[in-house]
Design an enzyme around this catalytic site. Structure first.
Site, PDB file in Angstrom:
ATOM      1  N   SER A 172      29.062  42.552  40.200  1.00  0.00           N
ATOM      2  CA  SER A 172      29.425  42.311  41.595  1.00  0.00           C
ATOM      3  C   SER A 172      28.443  41.399  42.340  1.00  0.00           C
ATOM      4  CB  SER A 172      29.558  43.663  42.297  1.00  0.00           C
ATOM      5  OG  SER A 172      30.192  43.529  43.541  1.00  0.00           O
ATOM      6  N   ASP A 185      40.815  46.553  39.249  1.00  0.00           N
ATOM      7  CA  ASP A 185      40.143  45.609  40.144  1.00  0.00           C
ATOM      8  C   ASP A 185      40.989  44.340  40.204  1.00  0.00           C
ATOM      9  OD1 ASP A 185      38.506  43.954  41.568  1.00  0.00           O
ATOM     10  OD2 ASP A 185      36.765  44.146  40.260  1.00  0.00           O
ATOM     11  N   HIS A 196      36.647  48.440  40.520  1.00  0.00           N
ATOM     12  CA  HIS A 196      35.622  47.393  40.564  1.00  0.00           C
ATOM     13  C   HIS A 196      34.323  47.851  39.901  1.00  0.00           C
ATOM     14  CE1 HIS A 196      33.502  43.895  41.899  1.00  0.00           C
ATOM     15  NE2 HIS A 196      32.684  44.591  42.670  1.00  0.00           N
TER      16      HIS A 196
END
Length: 242
Positions: free
Chosen positions: A142, A193, A220
């Site tokens: 991320s 995600d 995610h």
């Protein structure tokens, strides 16, 4: 119903109950990955103007394998990888592993030096240098893509592996820039995600030496939702690095 019939019915129900109690229950689903001796997680600070807090585990058995560096997403820090058991697992499998708190997260103070791309690259280079990390595999989920992607583009010769997990910042680079990076790469993402994973996968597929693993029923932060599947995929990648 006669007393005799009632007695037979009661006896039948009793026998069925006793038979049911004697049947074996469903097997417990336990993971074999985390078993073994306890692992000590060390902590410290890097040198320099931007001191970075880190957690480190050493391999329980002396090996010459890769050394793994874990970055983290916006809602997490280095403690995530200890809580998940990832650091301990890698130690038991013969890997040195380090998880860092990026500036402004966990136990690392904010730093103006990382406001630029070059500053973020220098920070990661400093971490590798201070901790004498070699044959490094960089794991980047991320938000940490804003550190890992520029480092990959400028200093991929310092990496022996790259594990992006739906990272940010992939749009900042052209297809030709990805194609120039020969670092072995494991692209990981969660099936659920539907935003950042798809966007980053589109770009990361241009890396010439990559494989892709999709974790089913995971979002995610797929490593949190499906930790055992994540660990299995990560270990398979690490174990096959040259």
């Amino acid at each position: 119903m006669s007393r005799y019939q009632a007695a037979l019915l009661g006896l039948g129900l009793l026998l069925m109950f006793l038979l049911y109690m004697g049947l074996p229950g469903p097997p417990k689903q336990t993971s074999q990955l985390g078993r073994g001796p306890n692992v000590t997680v060390l902590t410290g600070l890097t040198r320099g103007s931007s001191q970075i807090f880190y957690r480190e585990v050493l391999p329980l058995q002396q090996t010459h394998r890769a050394e793994v560096v874990f970055l983290h997403g916006k809602a997490f820090n280095s403690h995530t990888w200890e809580q998940l058991g990832t650091l301990q697992l890698l130690s038991k499998r013969g890997y040195r592993a380090v998880a860092v708190d990026l500036p402004g997260f966990g136990n690392s103070a904010p730093s103006k030096e990382v406001s630029t791309e070059s500053g973020r690259v220098e920070l990661l280079e400093g971490v590798l240098r201070d901790l004498q990390l070699q044959n490094t595999v960089l794991v980047s989920p991320s938000l940490s893509g804003s550190y890992a992607l520029p480092f990959l583009m400028q200093s991929h010769h310092q990496l022996c592996g790259f594990v992006p997990i739906a990272p940010t910042s992939t749009r900042n680079y052209a297809q030709e820039q990805f194609q120039a990076v020969k670092t072995p790469t494991l692209i990981l993402y969660g099936e659920l995600d539907h935003t950042l994973a798809r966007e980053s996968l589109q770009q990361l597929r241009h890396l010439p030496n990559h494989s892709v693993v999709k974790l089913h029923n995971a979002g995610h932060a797929c490593y949190l939702h499906k930790p055992e599947a994540f660990h299995l995929a990560l270990l398979a990648f690490l174990d096959h690095l040259p």
